[in-house]
Write a protein that holds these residues in place. Sequence first.
Motif: not given
Length: 458
Positions: A308-317
Motif C-alpha cells: 500500500s505504500s513505501d512505508d509498508q514495503f520497508e516494514t515487510v522487507k
Amino acid sequence: MSTITTRNPATGETIETYPLMSEQEAVSRLEAAHAAFLDWRRLSHAERAPYLTKIAEVLRAHTDELAELMTRETGKLLRDGKLEVEICAAIFEYTAQHGPDVLADEERTHGRNGSRGVVTYQPLGVIYSIQPWNFPLYQPVRVLAANLMAGNACVLKHATICTGSGLRLRELCIEAGLPEDLFQVILIDHDTSDRLIEHPHVRGVTLTGSDGAGRHVGSVASKALKKTVLELGSNDAYMVLEDADIETAVKYSVMGRLYNNGETCVSAKRFIVADKVHDSFVAAFVEQMKAIRMGDPMDDDVQLGPLSSDDQFETVKEQVETSVAKGAKVLCGGAAPEGTGAYYPATVLAEVAPGMPAYDDEIFGPVASVIRAKDDEDAMRLANDSRYGLGGGIFCTDEDHALKLARDHFDTGMVRINSFGAADPNMPFGGVKDSGYGREHGGFGMKEFVNTKAIFLP
C-alpha cells in the motif's frame, strides 16, 4: 503535518493533497452529527432500512469508479476492489433486512409473579470510527451500516492514504438520501483524535488496526469511560493435518496468503504442517507461490499488486530480513524487484521459530511462514502459540474432527475449515487475545453500541 497527500503505490505518483482540519472544525462536524442523531433516533428501525438499501444501490452503480479509486490509493487489485464494493452493498442490504428483527424490543418477565418486562435496544449517539487503509470502503461500512440501523450517527477518521475513498463514501451516502450530517468524515491528526474521543458527544469508539493502536485508543477511551470495539491484527495459523487433501490445502493457502496483496488482518499467515504431509505440501505450495504474476493492479491478469505504500514495503522487507538473520530459510521470493512501485513478491519462509517476526508478529504482506509440526496435536499447540487470536484454518478430510478442533481447541474468534474467506455479513467477525474484542456482522455489530435498556412493568 498540515496536509495529507495520497500517492499511488504502484507508480509513486501524487493523487491528491487535502488540508487537515483544525480541532474546532472537527468538533463542529461532531456536533453536527450529534444534532442529526437527535432527529435520526426518532425513526423506527423499519423506517431507517430503506436508507441503507438505497446506499447499497448507489454503491453498486459506482462500482467501477470506487474500485479504481481504491486501487490508485492502496494498490489493491482492481477486481478485488469491485468485489469489495459488492460486499459493502451486501452488508447494507443485510442490515436493512435483518436489523428491525435483531433490534426489536423483547418481551420478558420479572419478579415472583411474572410481571411484564421489556428489553429495548436504544441508540447512544455519535460513534467515532477509526479505520485502516487495507479495505478503504469495507472497513468504514461495516461500522456505518450497523450503527445507522441502531439509530446512531457516525464520525469517521480514515487512514490518510485512502482519504479520497472515505470522502467519496460520504458523498455517495448523501447522494443516496442519507441526512447530510449523520455521517461525517474528518481529516485530523492523532493528537486531535485523542481529544475528540474525550468529547461528551462521542458515546462509543471503534478501531480497526494494529494491536499497538488498539492499546492506545482503548486506553484513551477507557479513561473517558467510553465503550470500545477493537478489531486488531493477527498472525492467523492454518493447520495442514495428517489427513489433509494437499491439493485443497495448497489452493486455499495460496489464496489465503495473497488475498488483497497479503494485507488482510484475517488472512492465512502461519502454515503449520504435520510432519507426515510436510514435504508434499511445501513442494506444491512453493511451486504455486513462485508462479504468481506480480504487476499493475489494474491488469486483470495480475495476481499480486504492490503493497500500500513505501512505508509498508520497508516494514515487510525488514521483517523478512530480520527473520532470515535469525535462521529462517527463504524458499521463494524474499527479494524485491528493481523498478518503480512498492512491489514485494510472493514469499515463503521455512524453519520459522519463536523470536522471529515471521513467527511472533503479523507480516502485513505476501509472506508465508511454514512451521513443521510433529503431528496433529502438536499442530494445534503451535497454532495457539500466539498472542493473537483473530482467525485460523484447518485442512482435514475428517470434517467432524476439524469441527471439534475448531469449536473446542482453536483459541480464535473465527475458523475456516478446508476453505478461505475474509468476512460474511451473516457471520460474526472479531477476535480474542491481542486481536481485540467485540464483534461485527451477523447481527452482533448492531448491538455493540446501544443502550440495552430494561423496563419493568407492574
